[in-house]
Design a protein around this motif. Structure first.
Motif, PDB file in Angstrom:
ATOM      1  N   GLY A 126      45.996  36.180  42.903  1.00 42.84           N
ATOM      2  CA  GLY A 126      44.621  36.662  42.952  1.00 42.84           C
ATOM      3  C   GLY A 126      44.425  37.771  43.967  1.00 42.84           C
ATOM      4  N   GLY A 127      43.219  37.863  44.509  1.00 42.56           N
ATOM      5  CA  GLY A 127      42.904  38.916  45.468  1.00 42.56           C
ATOM      6  C   GLY A 127      42.302  40.127  44.796  1.00 42.56           C
ATOM      7  N   THR A 128      41.956  41.120  45.617  1.00 41.57           N
ATOM      8  CA  THR A 128      41.357  42.363  45.110  1.00 41.57           C
ATOM      9  C   THR A 128      42.217  42.991  44.023  1.00 41.57           C
ATOM     10  OG1 THR A 128      40.291  42.802  47.245  1.00 41.57           O
ATOM     11  CG2 THR A 128      40.589  44.675  45.763  1.00 41.57           C
ATOM     12  N   PHE A 129      43.518  42.888  44.160  1.00 45.87           N
ATOM     13  CA  PHE A 129      44.473  43.463  43.202  1.00 45.87           C
ATOM     14  C   PHE A 129      44.094  43.093  41.763  1.00 45.87           C
ATOM     15  CE2 PHE A 129      48.305  44.193  40.894  1.00 45.87           C
ATOM     16  CZ  PHE A 129      49.087  45.067  41.630  1.00 45.87           C
ATOM     17  N   GLY A 130      43.694  41.846  41.532  1.00 46.34           N
ATOM     18  CA  GLY A 130      43.407  41.378  40.182  1.00 46.34           C
ATOM     19  C   GLY A 130      41.941  41.135  39.904  1.00 46.34           C
ATOM     20  N   CYS A 131      41.068  41.761  40.688  1.00 43.38           N
ATOM     21  CA  CYS A 131      39.626  41.548  40.504  1.00 43.38           C
ATOM     22  C   CYS A 131      39.030  42.517  39.497  1.00 43.38           C
ATOM     23  CB  CYS A 131      38.903  41.705  41.844  1.00 43.38           C
ATOM     24  SG  CYS A 131      38.987  40.247  42.903  1.00 43.38           S
ATOM     25  N   ILE A 132      37.973  42.073  38.852  1.00 41.92           N
ATOM     26  CA  ILE A 132      37.189  42.922  37.952  1.00 41.92           C
ATOM     27  C   ILE A 132      35.708  42.601  38.169  1.00 41.92           C
ATOM     28  CG2 ILE A 132      38.971  43.136  36.175  1.00 41.92           C
ATOM     29  CD1 ILE A 132      37.475  40.958  34.596  1.00 41.92           C
ATOM     30  N   GLY A 133      34.842  43.374  37.522  1.00 42.78           N
ATOM     31  CA  GLY A 133      33.416  43.084  37.514  1.00 42.78           C
ATOM     32  C   GLY A 133      32.675  43.569  38.747  1.00 42.78           C
ATOM     33  N   GLU A 134      31.375  43.331  38.747  1.00 44.82           N
ATOM     34  CA  GLU A 134      30.485  43.619  39.871  1.00 44.82           C
ATOM     35  C   GLU A 134      29.556  42.430  40.083  1.00 44.82           C
ATOM     36  OE1 GLU A 134      29.681  48.386  40.149  1.00 44.82           O
ATOM     37  OE2 GLU A 134      28.605  47.325  38.575  1.00 44.82           O
ATOM     38  N   PRO A 135      29.644  41.700  41.193  1.00 42.25           N
ATOM     39  CA  PRO A 135      30.603  41.899  42.279  1.00 42.25           C
ATOM     40  C   PRO A 135      32.012  41.505  41.843  1.00 42.25           C
ATOM     41  CG  PRO A 135      29.382  39.868  42.606  1.00 42.25           C
ATOM     42  CD  PRO A 135      28.758  40.553  41.424  1.00 42.25           C
ATOM     43  N   LEU A 136      33.000  41.923  42.636  1.00 40.55           N
ATOM     44  CA  LEU A 136      34.390  41.675  42.289  1.00 40.55           C
ATOM     45  C   LEU A 136      34.718  40.184  42.325  1.00 40.55           C
ATOM     46  CD1 LEU A 136      36.115  44.544  44.326  1.00 40.55           C
ATOM     47  CD2 LEU A 136      35.858  44.407  41.833  1.00 40.55           C
ATOM     48  N   SER A 137      35.448  39.732  41.328  1.00 40.43           N
ATOM     49  CA  SER A 137      35.938  38.353  41.301  1.00 40.43           C
ATOM     50  C   SER A 137      37.270  38.350  40.552  1.00 40.43           C
ATOM     51  CB  SER A 137      34.929  37.423  40.625  1.00 40.43           C
ATOM     52  OG  SER A 137      34.707  37.817  39.289  1.00 40.43           O
TER      53      SER A 137
END
Length: 323
Positions: free
Chosen positions: A10-21
């Motif tokens: 996980g982490g920012t590397f695999g985040c999408i959307g707004e807010p990031l998740s």
């Protein structure tokens, strides 16, 4: 061709959307595979826990280590760990303390996601691909041990510290090309360790410029429900102004089975007691940090907790593998 096990946590590397998740792993991994180099043998795995790294705790990292050690039995010796940046220094230190020199491990993350908000394509601007490629190259070139690869820097994992919230160069630490005495012996993680680690309670107190009387009062407030270890972050090389009452309070805390470790709130450098103000430490029974940063000290205390149980046993083994 050497096999590389890439473990996504996980982490920012695999985040999408707004807010990031975090994007669900089963949806993210196919996207990730599209950007992996074709000339490398890379097998992708999902970590036992996928979460925002600010929510990661000891059981998550120990479960990750158990997964790595299981993959070692399947003849993997090169590992890339994709992890969020908030607690990346802690994850790095825990892996270094527990894995020792038993594998080639490089942790990586990013300040910007790999994918766009919709998650259907790579982001127009991202450091994720660059950091991943650098990590993949590094894991094949570096000697055994645990490292962090971030923004063209390869650092010894035990030494890293997040130094900026938003800049691409978010971490600092000892360059991997520089010599360092690492932890040598791996710790084989069992299910019982993961379960017990959930109860590990560690409090770190950054010493403030207060009178010894107020410091004593603050410490006494902890007596009603003491943690397993209290880390005192002194000034400079670990200096703390003391009083008889404060010394007696520290001894009382120790008598209740709580370990007390003295370190410094300064980011880099070792502690010592060359100043007269610290003469009291010699007979205090405090453990003196021999670690390479705050995260490394946390990781060592966790390992001591699992290996040796009560704080009374810590002193005997505290310097077994002096860094």
């Amino acid at each position: 061709m050497k096999k590389i096990a890439l473990i996504y946590m996980g982490g920012t590397f695999g985040c999408i959307g707004e807010p990031l998740s975090p994007m669900p792993a089963d949806a993210f991994l196919p996207k990730l595979k599209h950007v992996l180099p074709l000339d490398m043998h890379i097998d992708c795995f999902v970590a036992p826990a996928i979460r925002d790294s600010s929510a990661c705790t000891a059981p998550d990292w120990l479960a990750l280590i158990q997964q790595i050690q299981s993959l070692q039995l399947q003849h993997y010796q090169h590992f890339i760990i994709i992890h969020g940046t908030d607690t990346l220094s802690y994850a790095s230190a825990v892996l270094a303390q527990f894995m020792g020199q038993s594998a080639h491990i490089v942790l990586a993350g990013s300040q910007y996601p790999l994918l766009n908000i919709q998650g259907d394509n790579t982001r127009e601007f991202t450091d994720a691909i660059d950091n991943l490629n650098f990590a993949l190259t590094s894991v094949l070139k570096s000697s055994v041990g645990v490292y962090l690869a971030f923004h063209h820097q390869l650092m010894h994992a035990q030494t890293v510290l997040k130094v900026h919230t938003t800049e691409l160069r978010a971490f600092d630490g000892l360059d991997a090309n520089k010599q360092m005495k690492p932890v040598l012996t791996p710790y084989i993680v069992q299910d019982a360790d993961i379960n017990r680690s959930a109860q590990f309670n560690c409090i770190s107190l950054m010493w403030q410029p207060l009178s010894p009387e107020l410091q004593c009062q603050n410490l006494r407030n902890l007596l009603a429900d003491l943690p397993d270890v209290i880390i005192l972050q002194g000034f400079g090389t670990g200096n703390i102004a003391i009083s008889t009452e404060l010394i007696n309070t520290l001894k009382e805390i120790q008598q209740h089975g709580c370990a007390i470790v003295l370190t410094t709130q300064v980011s880099f450098g070792c502690i010592d007691q060359r100043y007269a103000i610290s003469a009291w430490i010699k007979d205090s029974g405090l453990l003196l940090s021999n670690c390479l940063g705050h995260a490394d000290l946390y990781a060592k205390c966790l390992k001591m907790y699992l290996q040796y149980g009560s704080a009374a046993n810590w002193a005997t083994h505290w310097n077994d593998e002096v860094i």
